[in-house]
Design an enzyme around this catalytic site. Structure first.
Site, PDB file in Angstrom:
ATOM      1  N   HIS A 102       3.800 -15.093   3.459  1.00 58.31           N
ATOM      2  CA  HIS A 102       4.663 -15.628   2.397  1.00 58.31           C
ATOM      3  C   HIS A 102       4.592 -17.165   2.375  1.00 58.31           C
ATOM      4  CE1 HIS A 102       7.266 -11.837   3.236  1.00 58.31           C
ATOM      5  NE2 HIS A 102       6.806 -11.655   2.013  1.00 58.31           N
ATOM      6  N   LYS A 158      18.439  -1.498  -0.619  1.00 62.96           N
ATOM      7  CA  LYS A 158      17.528  -1.720   0.505  1.00 62.96           C
ATOM      8  C   LYS A 158      18.308  -1.946   1.785  1.00 62.96           C
ATOM      9  CE  LYS A 158      13.389  -3.220  -1.848  1.00 62.96           C
ATOM     10  NZ  LYS A 158      12.350  -4.243  -1.932  1.00 62.96           N
ATOM     11  N   ARG A 207      -1.772  -8.193  -1.585  1.00 61.59           N
ATOM     12  CA  ARG A 207      -2.540  -8.136  -0.349  1.00 61.59           C
ATOM     13  C   ARG A 207      -3.703  -7.175  -0.451  1.00 61.59           C
ATOM     14  NH1 ARG A 207       2.901  -7.146   2.756  1.00 61.59           N
ATOM     15  NH2 ARG A 207       3.192  -6.281   0.688  1.00 61.59           N
ATOM     16  N   SER A 232       6.407  -7.870   6.280  1.00 66.36           N
ATOM     17  CA  SER A 232       7.691  -7.942   6.993  1.00 66.36           C
ATOM     18  C   SER A 232       7.901  -6.655   7.778  1.00 66.36           C
ATOM     19  CB  SER A 232       8.833  -8.134   5.996  1.00 66.36           C
ATOM     20  OG  SER A 232       8.603  -9.263   5.206  1.00 66.36           O
TER      21      SER A 232
END
Ligand code: ADP
Length: 161
Positions: free
Chosen positions: A16, A40, A89, A127
């Site tokens: 990031h 979340k 990614r 993450s």
């Protein structure tokens, strides 16, 4: 014009940070926008994530950090922004990024989502994997900045994760 880079950043990784550095070298101002969704299950609260991001990108000029618990496009509208930054990614990110970009465009036709490809050295940083490595006692220094690594260790030591 200010551009926004929204995400969970739970926690921010060096992948990031790389995106923030690259965007900050193109645009005069960037806001990293910490999402706070009820749906979340975050490790870190929005305020903790904000603090960690602010420290991790503290060396980059003209970057601000903010939290928001509504739609990203609503934040963009309120702040007169037309550009959302996202990172890609691998092909596995593509479907989600495309649907989110298309939904955002439907909600706010003036918005543009600019997608930066992850630098090769960061394509496997996430993450989620950082948290998994941490739970098994792995060394985090290649993946996250020191403040983030310390915050993760603290959380694990306290037994809250
Ligand atoms: P979200 O939960 O909204 O996907 P993330 O914090 O996981 O939030 O990621 C925010 C954005 O950054 C996403 O567009 C994601 O694809 C991108 N991103 C995550 N990790 C990397 C990385 N290592 N390199 C480049 N982009 C990344």
């Amino acid at each position: 014009m200010n551009v926004i880079y929204p995400g969970s950043f739970d926690p921010i990784t060096l992948g990031h940070v790389d995106i923030v550095e690259r965007v900050a070298s193109i645009y005069p101002k960037l806001t990293v926008l910490i999402a706070n969704s009820d749906q979340k299950n975050y490790w870190f609260t929005a305020e903790e994530r904000k603090q960690l991001v602010a420290e991790a990108v503290g060396h980059i000029k003209d970057v601000t950090v903010d939290t928001f618990d509504g739609l990203t496009v609503e934040y963009a509208r309120r702040h007169n922004t037309r550009v959302i930054i996202r990172g890609l990614r691998a092909i596995s990110d593509f479907e989600l990024e495309m649907s989110v970009a298309n939904i955002n465009r439907t909600l706010y036709p003036e918005i543009e989502t600019l997608i930066l490809l992850a630098a090769p050295e960061f394509t496997f940083y996430s993450s989620r994997l950082v948290k998994e490595v941490a739970q098994f006692g792995g060394d985090l220094k290649t993946f996250v900045s020191k403040n983030v690594s310390d915050a993760i260790q603290k959380k694990i030591k306290r037994g809250s994760k």
